[in-house]
Scaffold this motif. Structure first.
Motif, mmCIF file in Angstrom:
data_model
loop_
_atom_site.group_PDB
_atom_site.id
_atom_site.type_symbol
_atom_site.label_atom_id
_atom_site.label_comp_id
_atom_site.label_asym_id
_atom_site.label_seq_id
_atom_site.Cartn_x
_atom_site.Cartn_y
_atom_site.Cartn_z
ATOM 1 N N LYS A 106 -6.953 -11.731 -12.688
ATOM 2 C CA LYS A 106 -5.810 -11.350 -11.860
ATOM 3 C C LYS A 106 -4.487 -11.769 -12.488
ATOM 4 N N LYS A 155 -5.908 -7.073 -6.283
ATOM 5 C CA LYS A 155 -5.023 -7.672 -5.292
ATOM 6 C C LYS A 155 -4.277 -6.556 -4.562
ATOM 7 N N SER A 157 -1.284 -6.476 -3.749
ATOM 8 C CA SER A 157 0.028 -6.301 -4.388
ATOM 9 C C SER A 157 -0.072 -5.431 -5.635
#
Length: 262
Positions: A106, A155, A157
């Motif tokens: 990530k 994620k 986002s």
């Protein structure tokens, strides 16, 4: 570019139009679907169709931001900077395609954020540069939702910076067209292989963790068309690629042999 020079691709719906609109409007694209259903071939087809360079990155656990952006290297004359594939695509234009993006850490995929929103910039901390993506740059990522878990997933986002497109295994008619178009096999062979695929796919989550992909059907048809015995070809391309369990192998081979009347 003529259709004959494009990588073969059999459309299933409006995915070509969606890709072209996303490219023209400078929107990043996320493609999700099972392994071997045509995601990578679709991107290659669209890159050729739009006459754009294609920079492909196979994502994995050890992929770092430096692998994407670039790094300083040491030579006999000192240190020098070398661009990563993402930076090359931004500098020169083209499609940067991150295959199985959820496999990357990530903290690595965060580097995509300023490119995947309205800023369309790539800050390079190590050189102090900030590159603006040209109009002919496009960011495309893909992943298999079946592989997602708490440790591996996009994620929110990141996900919400992309236009998304869902792929799945094709219908029997479309899969037949793909096999014939890719391998030149006859319709009867395509029909039999697709029948095997349908039977195998019905076993998902019971006897098989993963099911036969269109890619593997293409492999099987290619081997058979080259003159290989159908049982040997199907065992190598379809069965052994799906399982290591000997009992399951034998059960799947019974389906293959029944399909071909053996």
């Amino acid at each position: 570019m003529s259709d004959h020079s494009l990588p073969f691709y059999e459309p299933s719906g409006n995915e070509i139009a969606l890709f072209e609109h996303a490219y023209r409007e400078r929107l990043p694209l996320l493609i999700k679907g099972p392994t071997g259903c045509g995601k990578t071939r679709f991107v290659a087809h669209m890159a050729a169709r739009l006459k754009l360079p294609l920079y492909t990155v196979a994502c994995h656990d050890d992929l770092t931001a430096a692998d994407l952006v670039g790094r300083h290297l040491i030579s006999g004359s000192g240190t020098y900077w070398t661009d990563g594939p993402l930076t090359r695509a931004v500098r020169e234009g083209g499609i940067c395609y991150l295959d199985e993006v959820v496999e990357a850490r990530k903290d690595t995929t965060v580097v995509l954020h300023p490119l995947a929103d309205d800023r369309r910039i790539l800050p390079i901390d190590r050189t102090g540069e900030t590159l603006e993506a040209p109009p002919n740059f496009m960011l495309v990522v893909s992943y298999n939702p079946g592989y997602q878990n708490l440790l591996k997933g996009l994620k929110p986002s990141t996900r919400q910076r992309f236009v998304s497109l869902r792929f799945d295994f094709p219908s029997a008619e479309r899969e037949s067209s793909i096999l014939i178009g890719e391998t030149g096999c006859d319709g009867d062979l395509a029909k039999r292989l697709i029948g095997i695929a349908r039977a195998f796919r019905a076993l998902k989550d019971r006897d098989l963790e993963e099911v036969v992909s269109t890619r593997l059907l293409v492999y099987a048809a290619t081997l058979i068309k080259s003159g290989m015995d159908v049982s040997v070809a199907c065992r190598a391309a379809l069965v052994e690629s799906l399982t290591d369990d000997e009992e399951t192998v034998e059960a799947l081979m019974e389906i293959v042999n029944a399909t071909f009347g053996r």
